[in-house]
Design a protein around this motif. Sequence first.
Motif, PDB file in Angstrom:
ATOM      1  N   ARG A  35      49.354  40.268  27.713  1.00 56.50           N
ATOM      2  CA  ARG A  35      50.577  39.932  26.962  1.00 56.50           C
ATOM      3  C   ARG A  35      51.355  38.833  27.676  1.00 56.50           C
ATOM      4  O   ARG A  35      51.864  37.906  27.037  1.00 56.50           O
ATOM      5  CB  ARG A  35      51.454  41.164  26.784  1.00 56.50           C
ATOM      6  N   LYS A  36      51.453  38.943  28.987  1.00 53.68           N
ATOM      7  CA  LYS A  36      52.178  37.937  29.768  1.00 53.68           C
ATOM      8  C   LYS A  36      51.506  36.571  29.633  1.00 53.68           C
ATOM      9  O   LYS A  36      52.168  35.563  29.399  1.00 53.68           O
ATOM     10  CB  LYS A  36      52.232  38.377  31.233  1.00 53.68           C
ATOM     11  N   ILE A  37      50.188  36.550  29.749  1.00 57.62           N
ATOM     12  CA  ILE A  37      49.449  35.291  29.623  1.00 57.62           C
ATOM     13  C   ILE A  37      49.595  34.733  28.212  1.00 57.62           C
ATOM     14  O   ILE A  37      49.793  33.526  28.032  1.00 57.62           O
ATOM     15  CB  ILE A  37      47.965  35.501  30.000  1.00 57.62           C
ATOM     16  N   ALA A  38      49.529  35.596  27.205  1.00 61.46           N
ATOM     17  CA  ALA A  38      49.668  35.151  25.819  1.00 61.46           C
ATOM     18  C   ALA A  38      51.027  34.489  25.590  1.00 61.46           C
ATOM     19  O   ALA A  38      51.119  33.459  24.916  1.00 61.46           O
ATOM     20  CB  ALA A  38      49.480  36.324  24.867  1.00 61.46           C
ATOM     21  N   LEU A  39      52.072  35.067  26.169  1.00 64.97           N
ATOM     22  CA  LEU A  39      53.411  34.464  26.036  1.00 64.97           C
ATOM     23  C   LEU A  39      53.493  33.123  26.744  1.00 64.97           C
ATOM     24  O   LEU A  39      53.988  32.146  26.187  1.00 64.97           O
ATOM     25  CB  LEU A  39      54.469  35.410  26.605  1.00 64.97           C
ATOM     26  N   GLU A  40      53.018  33.079  27.983  1.00 65.99           N
ATOM     27  CA  GLU A  40      53.094  31.843  28.776  1.00 65.99           C
ATOM     28  C   GLU A  40      52.274  30.717  28.169  1.00 65.99           C
ATOM     29  O   GLU A  40      52.671  29.560  28.201  1.00 65.99           O
ATOM     30  CB  GLU A  40      52.618  32.107  30.205  1.00 65.99           C
ATOM     31  N   SER A  69      33.926  31.744  43.332  1.00 70.36           N
ATOM     32  CA  SER A  69      35.240  31.529  43.960  1.00 70.36           C
ATOM     33  C   SER A  69      35.958  32.835  44.302  1.00 70.36           C
ATOM     34  O   SER A  69      36.867  32.840  45.132  1.00 70.36           O
ATOM     35  CB  SER A  69      36.135  30.668  43.063  1.00 70.36           C
ATOM     36  N   ILE A  70      35.589  33.940  43.656  1.00 63.53           N
ATOM     37  CA  ILE A  70      36.267  35.198  43.988  1.00 63.53           C
ATOM     38  C   ILE A  70      35.478  36.071  44.963  1.00 63.53           C
ATOM     39  O   ILE A  70      36.023  37.017  45.515  1.00 63.53           O
ATOM     40  CB  ILE A  70      36.648  36.007  42.722  1.00 63.53           C
ATOM     41  N   ILE A  71      34.218  35.727  45.209  1.00 67.10           N
ATOM     42  CA  ILE A  71      33.405  36.524  46.139  1.00 67.10           C
ATOM     43  C   ILE A  71      34.026  36.597  47.531  1.00 67.10           C
ATOM     44  O   ILE A  71      34.063  37.681  48.122  1.00 67.10           O
ATOM     45  CB  ILE A  71      31.948  36.026  46.159  1.00 67.10           C
ATOM     46  N   GLU A  83      48.932  39.407  44.864  1.00 59.73           N
ATOM     47  CA  GLU A  83      49.161  39.588  43.432  1.00 59.73           C
ATOM     48  C   GLU A  83      49.242  38.238  42.720  1.00 59.73           C
ATOM     49  O   GLU A  83      48.738  38.084  41.612  1.00 59.73           O
ATOM     50  CB  GLU A  83      50.442  40.389  43.202  1.00 59.73           C
ATOM     51  N   VAL A  84      49.854  37.264  43.366  1.00 58.71           N
ATOM     52  CA  VAL A  84      49.964  35.930  42.766  1.00 58.71           C
ATOM     53  C   VAL A  84      48.575  35.333  42.556  1.00 58.71           C
ATOM     54  O   VAL A  84      48.277  34.775  41.495  1.00 58.71           O
ATOM     55  CB  VAL A  84      50.826  35.002  43.662  1.00 58.71           C
ATOM     56  N   MET A  85      47.693  35.491  43.551  1.00 59.37           N
ATOM     57  CA  MET A  85      46.336  34.959  43.435  1.00 59.37           C
ATOM     58  C   MET A  85      45.551  35.725  42.370  1.00 59.37           C
ATOM     59  O   MET A  85      44.789  35.127  41.608  1.00 59.37           O
ATOM     60  CB  MET A  85      45.613  35.025  44.774  1.00 59.37           C
ATOM     61  N   LEU A  88      46.547  34.308  39.064  1.00 56.91           N
ATOM     62  CA  LEU A  88      45.945  32.979  38.869  1.00 56.91           C
ATOM     63  C   LEU A  88      44.466  33.088  38.513  1.00 56.91           C
ATOM     64  O   LEU A  88      43.979  32.378  37.627  1.00 56.91           O
ATOM     65  CB  LEU A  88      46.115  32.119  40.129  1.00 56.91           C
ATOM     66  N   LYS A  89      43.745  33.972  39.189  1.00 56.41           N
ATOM     67  CA  LYS A  89      42.313  34.118  38.934  1.00 56.41           C
ATOM     68  C   LYS A  89      42.069  34.728  37.546  1.00 56.41           C
ATOM     69  O   LYS A  89      41.129  34.330  36.861  1.00 56.41           O
ATOM     70  CB  LYS A  89      41.644  34.959  40.022  1.00 56.41           C
TER      71      LYS A  89
END
Length: 137
Positions: A35-40, A69-71, A83-85, A88-89
């Motif tokens: 939902r947050k991503i959909a709004l942004e 990149s996440i391994i 949490e910020v990363m 972003l991922k």
Amino acid sequence: MLLVGKNQVGTLTKTPTLGESYESIIITLNEDMLRKIALEEHLESRTKYAGLSNIPIPSNPFLEGYFQSIIPYIRNTSERMTEVMEILKVKELIKLLLHHPPQLQSFLFDFSEPYKVDLERFMLHNFKYNVPLEKFA
């Protein structure tokens, strides 16, 4: 890669090919985050998703690069991803997925209320997964 729809009970069984190792990465896209991503990102599903409940996503170099990149974050047990990363991922993954067929947008961003299920049928179909009663609730 497999996108698994919400409100499903399932079991993941990892079976490596003889003589080979097996690793899996499971990323949960919770509804609050979506939902947050959909709004942004000004993304919305105009229709209720009515397709497959699980969608196989063919591999491509961009998704392969994403997982590579996440391994390092997964294998580094001494430090947790911030949490910020994490946000972003997840946003990066969503953007990569949206380059696939258009129904993925309605699959990911369908926030409609789930329909009422036939509880008896659901319980009989899923009892074998040994799911705690709280999960069934």
